[in-house]
Scaffold this motif. Structure first.
Motif, PDB file in Angstrom:
ATOM      1  N   SER A 195      39.093  38.530  49.787  1.00 37.83           N
ATOM      2  CA  SER A 195      38.031  39.514  49.590  1.00 37.83           C
ATOM      3  C   SER A 195      38.508  40.585  48.628  1.00 37.83           C
ATOM      4  CB  SER A 195      37.632  40.149  50.924  1.00 37.83           C
ATOM      5  OG  SER A 195      38.753  40.763  51.532  1.00 37.83           O
ATOM      6  N   CYS A 196      37.571  41.102  47.854  1.00 35.04           N
ATOM      7  CA  CYS A 196      37.886  42.136  46.867  1.00 35.04           C
ATOM      8  C   CYS A 196      38.397  43.379  47.582  1.00 35.04           C
ATOM      9  CB  CYS A 196      36.644  42.453  46.040  1.00 35.04           C
ATOM     10  SG  CYS A 196      36.864  43.814  44.874  1.00 35.04           S
ATOM     11  N   ILE A 197      39.503  43.928  47.105  1.00 36.28           N
ATOM     12  CA  ILE A 197      40.096  45.083  47.775  1.00 36.28           C
ATOM     13  C   ILE A 197      39.244  46.337  47.609  1.00 36.28           C
ATOM     14  CG2 ILE A 197      42.426  44.169  47.494  1.00 36.28           C
ATOM     15  CD1 ILE A 197      42.831  46.193  45.233  1.00 36.28           C
ATOM     16  N   ILE A 198      38.261  46.287  46.715  1.00 34.60           N
ATOM     17  CA  ILE A 198      37.433  47.472  46.473  1.00 34.60           C
ATOM     18  C   ILE A 198      36.072  47.360  47.162  1.00 34.60           C
ATOM     19  CG2 ILE A 198      36.252  48.814  44.681  1.00 34.60           C
ATOM     20  CD1 ILE A 198      38.604  48.256  42.866  1.00 34.60           C
ATOM     21  N   CYS A 199      35.378  46.224  46.950  1.00 36.73           N
ATOM     22  CA  CYS A 199      34.020  46.114  47.503  1.00 36.73           C
ATOM     23  C   CYS A 199      33.914  45.123  48.646  1.00 36.73           C
ATOM     24  CB  CYS A 199      33.033  45.744  46.406  1.00 36.73           C
ATOM     25  SG  CYS A 199      33.309  44.095  45.702  1.00 36.73           S
ATOM     26  N   GLY A 200      34.981  44.324  48.899  1.00 28.99           N
ATOM     27  CA  GLY A 200      34.966  43.383  50.002  1.00 28.99           C
ATOM     28  C   GLY A 200      34.285  42.070  49.700  1.00 28.99           C
ATOM     29  N   THR A 201      33.796  41.893  48.492  1.00 27.66           N
ATOM     30  CA  THR A 201      33.147  40.644  48.122  1.00 27.66           C
ATOM     31  C   THR A 201      34.114  39.477  48.267  1.00 27.66           C
ATOM     32  OG1 THR A 201      31.751  41.819  46.545  1.00 27.66           O
ATOM     33  CG2 THR A 201      31.933  39.431  46.267  1.00 27.66           C
ATOM     34  N   SER A 202      33.593  38.342  48.745  1.00 21.76           N
ATOM     35  CA  SER A 202      34.419  37.158  48.888  1.00 21.76           C
ATOM     36  C   SER A 202      34.745  36.611  47.506  1.00 21.76           C
ATOM     37  CB  SER A 202      33.684  36.104  49.716  1.00 21.76           C
ATOM     38  OG  SER A 202      34.473  34.942  49.840  1.00 21.76           O
ATOM     39  N   VAL A 203      36.054  36.484  47.195  1.00 23.66           N
ATOM     40  CA  VAL A 203      36.481  36.035  45.872  1.00 23.66           C
ATOM     41  C   VAL A 203      37.724  35.169  46.012  1.00 23.66           C
ATOM     42  CG1 VAL A 203      35.584  38.011  44.585  1.00 23.66           C
ATOM     43  CG2 VAL A 203      37.867  38.130  45.589  1.00 23.66           C
ATOM     44  N   ASP A 204      38.008  34.410  44.956  1.00 19.69           N
ATOM     45  CA  ASP A 204      39.289  33.714  44.869  1.00 19.69           C
ATOM     46  C   ASP A 204      40.314  34.715  44.352  1.00 19.69           C
ATOM     47  OD1 ASP A 204      38.319  31.270  45.703  1.00 19.69           O
ATOM     48  OD2 ASP A 204      37.729  30.677  43.673  1.00 19.69           O
ATOM     49  N   GLY A 205      41.110  35.249  45.230  1.00 18.78           N
ATOM     50  CA  GLY A 205      42.070  36.265  44.829  1.00 18.78           C
ATOM     51  C   GLY A 205      41.827  37.555  45.575  1.00 18.78           C
ATOM     52  N   ARG A 206      42.145  38.696  44.907  1.00 17.09           N
ATOM     53  CA  ARG A 206      42.035  39.982  45.595  1.00 17.09           C
ATOM     54  C   ARG A 206      41.149  40.972  44.867  1.00 17.09           C
ATOM     55  NH1 ARG A 206      45.238  40.331  49.957  1.00 17.09           N
ATOM     56  NH2 ARG A 206      43.483  41.640  50.499  1.00 17.09           N
ATOM     57  N   ILE A 207      40.489  40.550  43.782  1.00 19.86           N
ATOM     58  CA  ILE A 207      39.635  41.486  43.050  1.00 19.86           C
ATOM     59  C   ILE A 207      38.486  40.702  42.428  1.00 19.86           C
ATOM     60  CG2 ILE A 207      40.923  41.320  40.875  1.00 19.86           C
ATOM     61  CD1 ILE A 207      39.454  44.543  42.328  1.00 19.86           C
ATOM     62  N   CYS A 208      37.279  41.238  42.493  1.00 19.37           N
ATOM     63  CA  CYS A 208      36.124  40.563  41.907  1.00 19.37           C
ATOM     64  C   CYS A 208      36.026  40.899  40.416  1.00 19.37           C
ATOM     65  CB  CYS A 208      34.839  40.972  42.632  1.00 19.37           C
ATOM     66  SG  CYS A 208      34.378  42.713  42.391  1.00 19.37           S
ATOM     67  N   ASP A 209      35.211  40.129  39.704  1.00 15.88           N
ATOM     68  CA  ASP A 209      35.063  40.345  38.263  1.00 15.88           C
ATOM     69  C   ASP A 209      34.538  41.742  37.961  1.00 15.88           C
ATOM     70  OD1 ASP A 209      35.959  37.814  37.813  1.00 15.88           O
ATOM     71  OD2 ASP A 209      33.954  36.926  37.617  1.00 15.88           O
ATOM     72  N   LEU A 210      33.664  42.258  38.811  1.00 20.65           N
ATOM     73  CA  LEU A 210      33.051  43.560  38.577  1.00 20.65           C
ATOM     74  C   LEU A 210      34.070  44.684  38.600  1.00 20.65           C
ATOM     75  CD1 LEU A 210      30.409  45.194  38.209  1.00 20.65           C
ATOM     76  CD2 LEU A 210      30.235  45.313  40.710  1.00 20.65           C
ATOM     77  N   HIS A 211      35.132  44.520  39.393  1.00 20.98           N
ATOM     78  CA  HIS A 211      36.090  45.618  39.573  1.00 20.98           C
ATOM     79  C   HIS A 211      37.459  45.339  38.941  1.00 20.98           C
ATOM     80  CE1 HIS A 211      33.214  46.577  42.934  1.00 20.98           C
ATOM     81  NE2 HIS A 211      33.346  47.755  42.357  1.00 20.98           N
ATOM     82  N   GLN A 212      37.513  44.370  38.008  1.00 19.59           N
ATOM     83  CA  GLN A 212      38.783  44.073  37.342  1.00 19.59           C
ATOM     84  C   GLN A 212      39.369  45.305  36.664  1.00 19.59           C
ATOM     85  OE1 GLN A 212      40.800  41.421  36.863  1.00 19.59           O
ATOM     86  NE2 GLN A 212      39.681  39.897  38.066  1.00 19.59           N
ATOM     87  N   GLU A 213      38.492  46.150  36.115  1.00 19.43           N
ATOM     88  CA  GLU A 213      38.979  47.308  35.364  1.00 19.43           C
ATOM     89  C   GLU A 213      39.279  48.511  36.251  1.00 19.43           C
ATOM     90  OE1 GLU A 213      36.399  48.223  32.157  1.00 19.43           O
ATOM     91  OE2 GLU A 213      36.703  46.314  31.131  1.00 19.43           O
ATOM     92  N   ASP A 214      39.097  48.351  37.566  1.00 19.11           N
ATOM     93  CA  ASP A 214      39.336  49.477  38.475  1.00 19.11           C
ATOM     94  C   ASP A 214      40.702  49.421  39.141  1.00 19.11           C
ATOM     95  OD1 ASP A 214      36.853  50.718  38.063  1.00 19.11           O
ATOM     96  OD2 ASP A 214      35.873  49.359  39.463  1.00 19.11           O
ATOM     97  N   VAL A 215      41.449  48.352  38.876  1.00 14.27           N
ATOM     98  CA  VAL A 215      42.782  48.250  39.469  1.00 14.27           C
ATOM     99  C   VAL A 215      43.807  48.129  38.360  1.00 14.27           C
ATOM    100  CG1 VAL A 215      41.949  47.169  41.591  1.00 14.27           C
ATOM    101  CG2 VAL A 215      42.665  45.739  39.676  1.00 14.27           C
ATOM    102  N   VAL A 216      45.029  48.485  38.673  1.00 11.42           N
ATOM    103  CA  VAL A 216      46.138  48.340  37.732  1.00 11.42           C
ATOM    104  C   VAL A 216      47.101  47.311  38.304  1.00 11.42           C
ATOM    105  CG1 VAL A 216      47.500  50.221  38.758  1.00 11.42           C
ATOM    106  CG2 VAL A 216      47.881  49.563  36.382  1.00 11.42           C
ATOM    107  N   PHE A 217      47.683  46.511  37.412  1.00 11.61           N
ATOM    108  CA  PHE A 217      48.568  45.434  37.829  1.00 11.61           C
ATOM    109  C   PHE A 217      50.012  45.730  37.420  1.00 11.61           C
ATOM    110  CE2 PHE A 217      44.451  43.477  37.802  1.00 11.61           C
ATOM    111  CZ  PHE A 217      44.491  42.502  38.785  1.00 11.61           C
ATOM    112  N   GLU A 218      50.927  45.325  38.289  1.00 15.80           N
ATOM    113  CA  GLU A 218      52.340  45.277  37.937  1.00 15.80           C
ATOM    114  C   GLU A 218      52.666  43.822  37.619  1.00 15.80           C
ATOM    115  OE1 GLU A 218      54.849  46.857  40.925  1.00 15.80           O
ATOM    116  OE2 GLU A 218      53.873  48.819  40.985  1.00 15.80           O
ATOM    117  N   PHE A 219      53.251  43.582  36.459  1.00 16.70           N
ATOM    118  CA  PHE A 219      53.485  42.217  35.999  1.00 16.70           C
ATOM    119  C   PHE A 219      54.879  41.757  36.386  1.00 16.70           C
ATOM    120  CE2 PHE A 219      54.569  39.240  32.410  1.00 16.70           C
ATOM    121  CZ  PHE A 219      53.731  38.224  32.832  1.00 16.70           C
ATOM    122  N   ARG A 220      54.942  40.598  37.027  1.00 14.60           N
ATOM    123  CA  ARG A 220      56.236  40.037  37.418  1.00 14.60           C
ATOM    124  C   ARG A 220      56.461  38.656  36.807  1.00 14.60           C
ATOM    125  NH1 ARG A 220      57.276  41.972  43.711  1.00 14.60           N
ATOM    126  NH2 ARG A 220      56.961  44.199  43.295  1.00 14.60           N
TER     127      ARG A 220
END
Length: 706
Positions: free
Chosen positions: A3-28
């Motif tokens: 589920s999206c960590i921001i809106c809770g929408t069911s997604v493959d992963g942890r963030i939906c397409d709508l909120h991709q720009e609302d999170v920051v990623f650390e690259f490993r």
């Protein structure tokens, strides 16, 4: 599913397409292609260039944040190497280069969440989950190593069991001691060579490091650059065979070996590693060499560099007497360029913003960039070590030199760059450029001038390497014919790419040898004309920009219908715009007969469209080509400039000197003598026209026909 960590929408992963720009990623991850375009990432400033900022994303990849992406001027940024910044990955190119965009959010708290981009763990995971995993892994590693394991508990065993256990222990100890005896009997002298062979560094040159990945090596050379990252200090080491980055770590963001500066001759020991497809030495020891050791390394590098830099031979692309007459100078120029590459010295090519100037400059660019990439083993090396900067005319004046010096000194201060080698092509050949060249000389910069015409005596004495006819009246050629020959000497691998360039540079009377050479390379006469006109048009627009990719597309496209369409499309615009201006100009040409000499005159102020293509110089060139049989010369008079065109070998300075006697208040100046340009005070325009025409007629009566 998650589920999206921001809106809770069911997604493959942890963030939906709508909120991709609302999170920051650390690259490993470890490779550029593991980044996800469109995402925002935490990074750290790696370094600066005139065109933008290099940003490290994670520990393994570096991208370019171009200055056009910033919301402020590059020189106004208060970032320092190692500072944390937040950027968006816009694209990852096939060659691994990463294009970054500016993030309006420049603090982690401004984002609505933080995720870990870990390709080894199926992409995005929560930061707290990743931290727990890291702690768990740390505990497992600690347990496996035996550190912190509990002591065995005593049991309530009876005495017999204890005795049996003790007996077994004693027997076990005796067995262990017995098995260990052969090793214990080894003498220190016997054991020492084995230990040394395990840790002893192998002497190597930088060119040999590719075969020594994983080995401990000892290399000697000169520090070409030292830069501090958010992690290690990176020293760029140069020896007689190449350059390599040597990473030295004290603690994150802290300068290792602070006593070591650019230019120091050093010995480095470390393990060779391959990171991001590039070799790097993990420095374990670094020593500054002094006195005899330093002199020995310096002399070895100097001798080897001259040997590597000088081409074995240099031959004209085609039969051209003007080129053949300056073969030795061409070889010297090619050597100077190759040496700059080997020294890690930036190369700045300054050329006139004409078709000939652009094509000549690009010929050198085409040959030099592959050498820079190979020499520095870095994806962004070509941006640090090569720059092509067009000049509006052929004069290199104080304004141009001041701009170059400002940038040069800034690059040295901010990035530790060496002073560049300046290569002037179809420019800086007249006395009017002397002040600019002398200003460069104050800082000891090396200067090469490549000119298709004889240069003034003062320039001969001012530059380090000169390629030009020895005197006016020698066989004529173009700057491109000279520069392309130099380029072939700089890098013989691009010889085939250069064969059509000389033909492109001739507006008329192209030598048959160059026509044939272009045809053999797959460029027919019509295509060559299209390319020339397209380059001339694009040279006019954004004249101070190199337009590298566009010019490359125009000059080096494969000969297919789709590829040649670009040059054909642009050249069609050239012809349309030129015909419109020529038609207007021809209706307003007047003929003046001065001392029996017919001279065509055009009021360019009144009968040309200012600030639109074609520029006055190009328009007058075309007019004279069409009307050379009607008059011995053509002169265009603008607000405060006059432009002279003639087949005769006119000394414009002599014209100015004589005209000044008749118009002493006009402030006449032959500053643009090479282009046939005369400057004057606008208020004296009428007096200037009469004086210049009279002086020109007198000059024509004695000047030989070119």
């Amino acid at each position: 599913m998650g589920s999206c960590i921001i809106c809770g929408t069911s997604v493959d992963g942890r963030i939906c397409d709508l909120h991709q720009e609302d999170v920051v990623f650390e690259f490993r991850g470890r490779r550029p292609d593991e980044l996800t375009p469109g995402r925002y990432y935490r990074g750290s400033v790696d370094g600066f260039a005139e065109f933008g900022v290099f940003v490290d994303i994670g520990d393994s990849v570096t991208g370019l944040l171009h200055k056009s992406e910033l919301d402020q001027r590059l020189d106004s940024l208060d970032w320092e190497p190692g500072d944390t910044v937040f950027v968006q990955v816009k694209s990852v190119r096939d060659n691994g280069n990463i294009d970054l965009g500016w993030s309006i959010r420049q603090g982690e708290s401004e984002f609505r969440g933080t995720l870990i981009d870990d390709p080894d763990n199926d992409g995005a995971i929560l930061k707290e989950d990743a931290d727990e995993t890291d702690e768990s892994d740390s505990t497992v590693e600690s347990s496996d190593s035996g550190v912190g394991q509990p002591e065995p508990r005593e049991t309530d065993a009876d005495s017999g069991d204890e005795q049996d256990a003790g007996t077994e222990t004693e027997e076990s100890d005796e067995t262990a001691e017995s098995e260990a005896e052969p090793e214990a009997e080894q003498t220190p002298e016997a054991a020492e060579p084995a230990a040394q062979s395990q840790a002893e560094a192998v002497e190597a040159t930088i060119s040999e490091l590719g075969d020594k990945v994983g080995s401990l090596v000892r290399i000697e050379g000169e520090i070409a650059d030292a830069r501090q990252t958010s992690g290690p200090t990176v020293f760029e080491l140069r020896d007689e065979t190449g350059t390599v980055d040597c990473a030295a770590f004290k603690e994150a963001g802290v300068r290792a070996y602070p006593e070591v500066d650019e230019g120091d001759v050093v010995r480095i020991e470390g393990e060779v590693e391959e990171r991001r497809g590039e070799l790097q030495v993990e420095t374990e020891a670094l020593v500054i060499l002094e006195d005899e050791e330093r002199d020995a390394v310096t002399e070895r590098m100097e001798d080897a560099m001259l040997q590597r830099a000088r081409p074995d031979a240099l031959a004209p692309l085609a039969e051209d007497p003007a080129v053949e007459a300056v073969t030795d100078s061409l070889l010297d120029a090619a050597t100077a360029i190759r040496r700059a590459v080997l020294e890690g010295r930036p190369i700045v090519v300054r050329h006139s913003a004409t078709a000939d100037g652009y094509v000549a400059g690009v010929a050198i660019e085409r040959a030099t960039l592959p050498l820079i990439r190979d020499e520095h083993q870095s994806n962004d090396a070509e941006y640090h070590y090569f720059d092509r900067r067009p000049l509006e005319g052929s004069v290199y004046d104080m304004d141009d030199a001041t701009g170059d010096l400002t940038q040069m000194l800034s690059n040295q201060e901010r990035h530790g760059e060496k002073f560049p080698l300046f290569v002037f092509v179809a420019a800086a050949g007249t006395t009017e450029s002397l002040d600019g060249l002398e200003l460069l000389d104050v800082y000891g910069t090396r200067r090469v001038v490549v000119d298709e015409r004889a240069v003034d005596d003062e320039i001969v004495d001012e530059v380090d390497t000169l390629v030009a006819p020895s005197r006016e009246g020698d066989a004529e050629t173009t700057a491109t014919a000279l520069a392309a020959t130099i380029a072939a000497g700089v890098n013989e691998d691009v010889h085939a790419d250069l064969e059509h360039l000389p033909a492109v540079s001739f507006w008329e009377d192209t030598p048959d040898a160059y026509i044939d050479l272009a045809s053999e390379a797959g460029y027919d006469a019509e295509t060559v004309d299209d390319i020339r006109e397209a380059i001339a048009l694009e040279a006019y627009y954004q004249s101070y920009e190199d337009k590298r990719e566009l010019i490359i597309d125009l000059l080096f496209a494969e000969q297919t219908d789709d590829a040649t369409g670009l040059a054909g499309h642009v050249s069609e615009q050239f012809r349309t715009k030129m015909e419109t201006e020529v038609e207007t100009a021809e209706e307003n040409l007047t003929e003046e007969t001065v001392d029996g000499e017919p001279i065509l005159v055009l009021d360019t102020e009144a009968y040309t469209h200012r600030y639109e293509f074609p520029p006055t110089e190009l328009l007058l060139d075309e007019l004279f080509r069409r009307h050379r049989n009607d008059a011995v010369a053509l002169v265009g008079f603008d607000t405060d400039e006059a432009f002279v065109r003639s087949d005769a070998d006119i000394d414009v300075r002599a014209v100015v000197e004589q005209a000044s006697a008749d118009a002493p208040e006009a402030g006449l100046d032959a500053r643009g003598a090479r282009e046939g340009r005369i400057e004057f005070l606008a208020g004296e325009r009428d007096a200037v026209q009469d004086a210049v025409l009279a002086a020109l007629a007198a000059e024509l009566s004695t000047a030989p026909t070119a």
